[in-house]
Design a protein around this motif. Sequence first.
Motif, PDB file in Angstrom:
ATOM      1  N   LYS A  17      25.617  35.245  51.737  1.00  0.00           N
ATOM      2  CA  LYS A  17      24.994  36.519  51.413  1.00  0.00           C
ATOM      3  C   LYS A  17      25.602  37.055  50.113  1.00  0.00           C
ATOM      4  N   THR A  18      24.761  37.250  49.105  1.00  0.00           N
ATOM      5  CA  THR A  18      25.217  37.742  47.804  1.00  0.00           C
ATOM      6  C   THR A  18      24.346  38.913  47.368  1.00  0.00           C
ATOM      7  N   TYR A  19      24.904  39.768  46.515  1.00  0.00           N
ATOM      8  CA  TYR A  19      24.190  40.927  45.985  1.00  0.00           C
ATOM      9  C   TYR A  19      23.469  40.524  44.699  1.00  0.00           C
ATOM     10  N   GLU A  20      22.161  40.778  44.669  1.00  0.00           N
ATOM     11  CA  GLU A  20      21.337  40.445  43.516  1.00  0.00           C
ATOM     12  C   GLU A  20      20.643  41.716  43.024  1.00  0.00           C
ATOM     13  N   GLY A  21      20.536  41.858  41.689  1.00  0.00           N
ATOM     14  CA  GLY A  21      19.912  43.045  41.116  1.00  0.00           C
ATOM     15  C   GLY A  21      19.088  42.720  39.902  1.00  0.00           C
ATOM     16  N   GLU A  40      29.640  40.151  42.468  1.00  0.00           N
ATOM     17  CA  GLU A  40      30.647  39.605  43.382  1.00  0.00           C
ATOM     18  C   GLU A  40      31.371  40.702  44.149  1.00  0.00           C
ATOM     19  N   ASP A  41      31.740  41.775  43.451  1.00  0.00           N
ATOM     20  CA  ASP A  41      32.528  42.845  44.043  1.00  0.00           C
ATOM     21  C   ASP A  41      31.626  43.736  44.896  1.00  0.00           C
ATOM     22  N   GLU A  42      31.937  43.849  46.169  1.00  0.00           N
ATOM     23  CA  GLU A  42      31.106  44.654  47.073  1.00  0.00           C
ATOM     24  C   GLU A  42      31.151  46.132  46.709  1.00  0.00           C
ATOM     25  N   LYS A  43      32.287  46.621  46.198  1.00  0.00           N
ATOM     26  CA  LYS A  43      32.401  48.032  45.810  1.00  0.00           C
ATOM     27  C   LYS A  43      31.441  48.365  44.678  1.00  0.00           C
ATOM     28  N   VAL A  51      27.793  40.875  37.151  1.00  0.00           N
ATOM     29  CA  VAL A  51      28.162  42.236  36.762  1.00  0.00           C
ATOM     30  C   VAL A  51      29.449  42.617  37.495  1.00  0.00           C
ATOM     31  N   ASP A  52      30.441  43.108  36.730  1.00  0.00           N
ATOM     32  CA  ASP A  52      31.732  43.445  37.330  1.00  0.00           C
ATOM     33  C   ASP A  52      32.127  44.904  37.189  1.00  0.00           C
ATOM     34  N   SER A  53      31.417  45.699  36.357  1.00  0.00           N
ATOM     35  CA  SER A  53      31.787  47.107  36.203  1.00  0.00           C
ATOM     36  C   SER A  53      30.645  47.866  35.538  1.00  0.00           C
ATOM     37  N   ILE A  54      30.782  49.214  35.535  1.00  0.00           N
ATOM     38  CA  ILE A  54      29.777  50.115  34.980  1.00  0.00           C
ATOM     39  C   ILE A  54      30.413  50.887  33.833  1.00  0.00           C
TER      40      ILE A  54
END
Length: 238
Positions: A78-82, A108-111, A145-148
């Motif tokens: 299960k991975t987050y895709e956007g 990758e980072d759930e947060k 993506v690792d940060s905003i």
Amino acid sequence: MSEEKKEELENNQPKETKKEEPKKEKKSHTLRNFGCLTFLFIIIALCIVGYFRYYYPIAEGVKAGTLNYITLKGYVFKTYEGKLIQEGLRGSKTGGMVQNNEFTFSVEDEKVAKQLESLTEQTLQLHYREYMHDLPWRGYSEFIVDSIYMVSSKGQNVETVNQNPIQVSTSNPENVTNLDEALQRIKVLEEELQDAKRQLNQLQNNTSNAQQNLQNGTRRYQRPDGSYRSDDAEVFAK
């Protein structure tokens, strides 16, 4: 054949085999060493190639656009895709048609993923890393993506104080909304302050004009001895 010759042949035969056995053992030992070194070299080469193909980021950057969606998907992993909709248009590879400029990515980072879930339909600047190939447990995309960097909502920008990537607090997902409300309130207070300054300036001008008129009237209706004429009292009052 005489017995002496037979004995000589029997004595000579073991001596020859004793001389050949060490040579065969030395050759087989050399072949084993060469095979082990070759196998070790292949393993190291595969590790290096695998690292550069799957774990070494070939590029880093920032993409800006409107966040379309962020979802958790996958059968085994299960991975987050956007998807980020960027401004402008781009040409299609299959023909001359024009399509929206879309940026698909994985997280990758759930947060970070949870933070993005609360920012759909917002204009964002996302920091990402690009790899040569994707991994099943990392995501469907080569872009991670690792940060905003920045969040923008309806023409109002919420920028970071420094240029380092930020992690918006996930303990309170309403931080961005509260910050927008605070900025709107500050804008209203600034407008009210400007109106109060204009009213104060106008009041000061009226006061100075009234003082000037009073001084002019005093000089005009005052007698030389400093008293006022009674017949001019009504005019002076006006």
